[in-house]
Design an enzyme around this catalytic site. Structure first.
Site, PDB file in Angstrom:
ATOM      1  N   GLY A   7       0.846  -1.186   0.000  1.00  0.00           N
ATOM      2  CA  GLY A   7       0.000   0.000   0.000  1.00  0.00           C
ATOM      3  C   GLY A   7       0.882   1.236   0.000  1.00  0.00           C
ATOM      4  N   ALA A   8       1.390   1.600  -1.160  1.00  0.00           N
ATOM      5  CA  ALA A   8       2.369   2.691  -1.271  1.00  0.00           C
ATOM      6  C   ALA A   8       1.673   4.042  -1.404  1.00  0.00           C
ATOM      7  CB  ALA A   8       3.288   2.450  -2.467  1.00  0.00           C
ATOM      8  N   ALA A  10      -0.374   7.290   1.119  1.00  0.00           N
ATOM      9  CA  ALA A  10       0.035   8.359   2.015  1.00  0.00           C
ATOM     10  C   ALA A  10       0.750   7.835   3.257  1.00  0.00           C
ATOM     11  CB  ALA A  10      -1.181   9.190   2.404  1.00  0.00           C
ATOM     12  N   ILE A  11       0.144   6.892   3.961  1.00  0.00           N
ATOM     13  CA  ILE A  11       0.752   6.363   5.181  1.00  0.00           C
ATOM     14  C   ILE A  11       1.901   5.419   4.847  1.00  0.00           C
ATOM     15  CG2 ILE A  11       0.358   4.923   7.212  1.00  0.00           C
ATOM     16  CD1 ILE A  11      -0.723   7.761   7.493  1.00  0.00           C
ATOM     17  N   GLY A  12       1.691   4.541   3.875  1.00  0.00           N
ATOM     18  CA  GLY A  12       2.757   3.628   3.480  1.00  0.00           C
ATOM     19  C   GLY A  12       3.989   4.358   2.988  1.00  0.00           C
ATOM     20  N   LYS A 206      -9.722   5.387  18.761  1.00  0.00           N
ATOM     21  CA  LYS A 206      -9.774   6.021  17.444  1.00  0.00           C
ATOM     22  C   LYS A 206     -11.091   5.713  16.735  1.00  0.00           C
ATOM     23  CE  LYS A 206      -7.275   6.584  13.101  1.00  0.00           C
ATOM     24  NZ  LYS A 206      -6.125   6.209  12.272  1.00  0.00           N
ATOM     25  N   ASN A 210     -14.318   7.727  14.692  1.00  0.00           N
ATOM     26  CA  ASN A 210     -14.454   7.426  13.268  1.00  0.00           C
ATOM     27  C   ASN A 210     -15.813   6.840  12.906  1.00  0.00           C
ATOM     28  OD1 ASN A 210     -11.922   8.334  12.582  1.00  0.00           O
ATOM     29  ND2 ASN A 210     -10.962   6.326  12.535  1.00  0.00           N
ATOM     30  N   SER A 275     -11.738  11.088   6.095  1.00  0.00           N
ATOM     31  CA  SER A 275     -11.309  10.251   4.973  1.00  0.00           C
ATOM     32  C   SER A 275     -12.501   9.739   4.167  1.00  0.00           C
ATOM     33  CB  SER A 275     -10.480   9.070   5.488  1.00  0.00           C
ATOM     34  OG  SER A 275     -11.233   8.271   6.384  1.00  0.00           O
TER      35      SER A 275
END
Length: 335
Positions: A7-8, A10-12, A206, A210, A275
């Site tokens: 999973g490249a 934002a976070i990755g 969290k 959400n 999100s």
């Protein structure tokens, strides 16, 4: 350590770039323009203060078999995307490979190693038929809660919005040698990486916000600040959170933050689009099952009334279905 980032985005990208800059061996599993950009230019990271760094001592591959067995696999996908990488994911597994779930919402492994009457149960809402659990042994899994916000501004380029904390936890609450080593690697890369004895409790803190703010924002196109300052939606969020707290407490979760403080924290974020609202505006699939459907399922399992959560889940689900049927997106624009 050898890290594969599945999973490249934002976070990755944030994790992988920082880990590579700290000297870890990093391989991104990527596709299309992202794949080409990373291999051509490395991964560029724009920090909160505007400082830029480029990690070049890394690689990107499309097929997991090209990466081979890893020490650590970081799953930074959205929950509904995990099934799409099975069974190829096992190409990354060696005898001792760790799988760190850096995914929003309730994870498929929630009941694994959870002492009590529900131990070993599968969550159909996030893992229909137990498919994910069948491909990823619970013994490999390390839980995590992702607190930072970042965005993929273009292929191979991530901008950090705020935060650098990734909480880790063994499913049985132990402080093992392997989780200590993982935490140390993340800290060397500049992250805060505390080890929790109660990773499920951390996930609920969290999720608590959400499960209410995300679908309400998707349905109303309002920011966190707007939802919290409009009396009716603030009260709706509070009712949903009250129902969720009752469900969590039946599962042994201790809520260490008050409901009012959790809502105040969301309001303090300001005019931020959740999100799920961003996904509505861009025509992407919604993380509805992991964030809301899973809580509806837990309400049924624990026989806890949750009428507000169920109602919002129903109308948000219809929105998601309508957008998918039309391959559409919705965004407010000036009249």
């Amino acid at each position: 350590m050898k890290f594969a980032i599945v999973g490249a985005g934002a976070i990755g990208g944030y994790l992988g770039a920082r880990l590579a800059l700290a000297g870890e061996e990093v391989t991104f599993i990527a596709r299309n323009r992202n794949l080409a950009a990373i291999n051509a230019n490395g991964f560029r990271l724009i920090e909160e203060d505007g400082r830029e760094q480029v990690a070049r001592n890394l690689r990107a591959v499309q097929r997991m078999a090209e990466a081979g067995p890893q020490d650590v696999v970081l799953l930074t996908l959205k929950a509904h995307q995990v099934k799409d990488v099975l069974p190829e994911l096992r190409e990354l597994f060696g005898p001792h490979t760790l799988v760190v779930t850096m995914i929003n919402g309730l994870p498929w492994w929630y009941f694994h190693k959870l002492a009590g009457p529900y131990e070993g149960r599968s969550l159909e809402s996030v893992d229909p038929g137990g498919l994910i659990g069948a491909h990823i042994e619970a013994e490999r899994v390390i839980g995590s809660v992702v607190y930072p916000a970042s965005e993929l501004v273009e292929p191979g380029v991530v901008r950090v919005v705020e935060g650098n904390r990734f909480t880790l936890g063994e499913l049985d609450g132990s402080r093992s040698e392997r989780i200590e080593a993982l935490s140390q690697a993340l800290m060397r890369a500049g992250f805060k990486s505390p080890i929790s004895k109660d990773i499920r409790g951390e996930i609920w803190v969290k999720l608590w916000g959400n499960l209410s703010f995300n679908p309400i924002s998707a349905l109303t196109h309002a920011t966190l600040q707007d939802i919290c300052r409009f009396p009716a939606t603030r009260q709706l969020a509070a009712r949903m959170m009250t129902e969720a707290q009752a469900i969590g407490e039946k599962l042994g979760v201790e809520f260490k933050v008050s409901l009012d403080k959790r809502i105040a924290g969301a309001e303090a974020v300001g005019a931020h689009k959740t999100s799920m609202l961003q996904d509505v505006e861009h025509g992407r699939a919604l993380e509805l099952q992991a964030l809301v459907g899973s809580v509806v399922e837990l309400a049924q399992i624990t026989q806890t009334p949750a009428p507000n959560i169920e109602a919002i889940h129903a109308v948000a689900g219809l929105l998601a279905q309508t957008l998918a049927q039309h391959a559409g997106k919705l965004a407010i624009s000036p009249a």
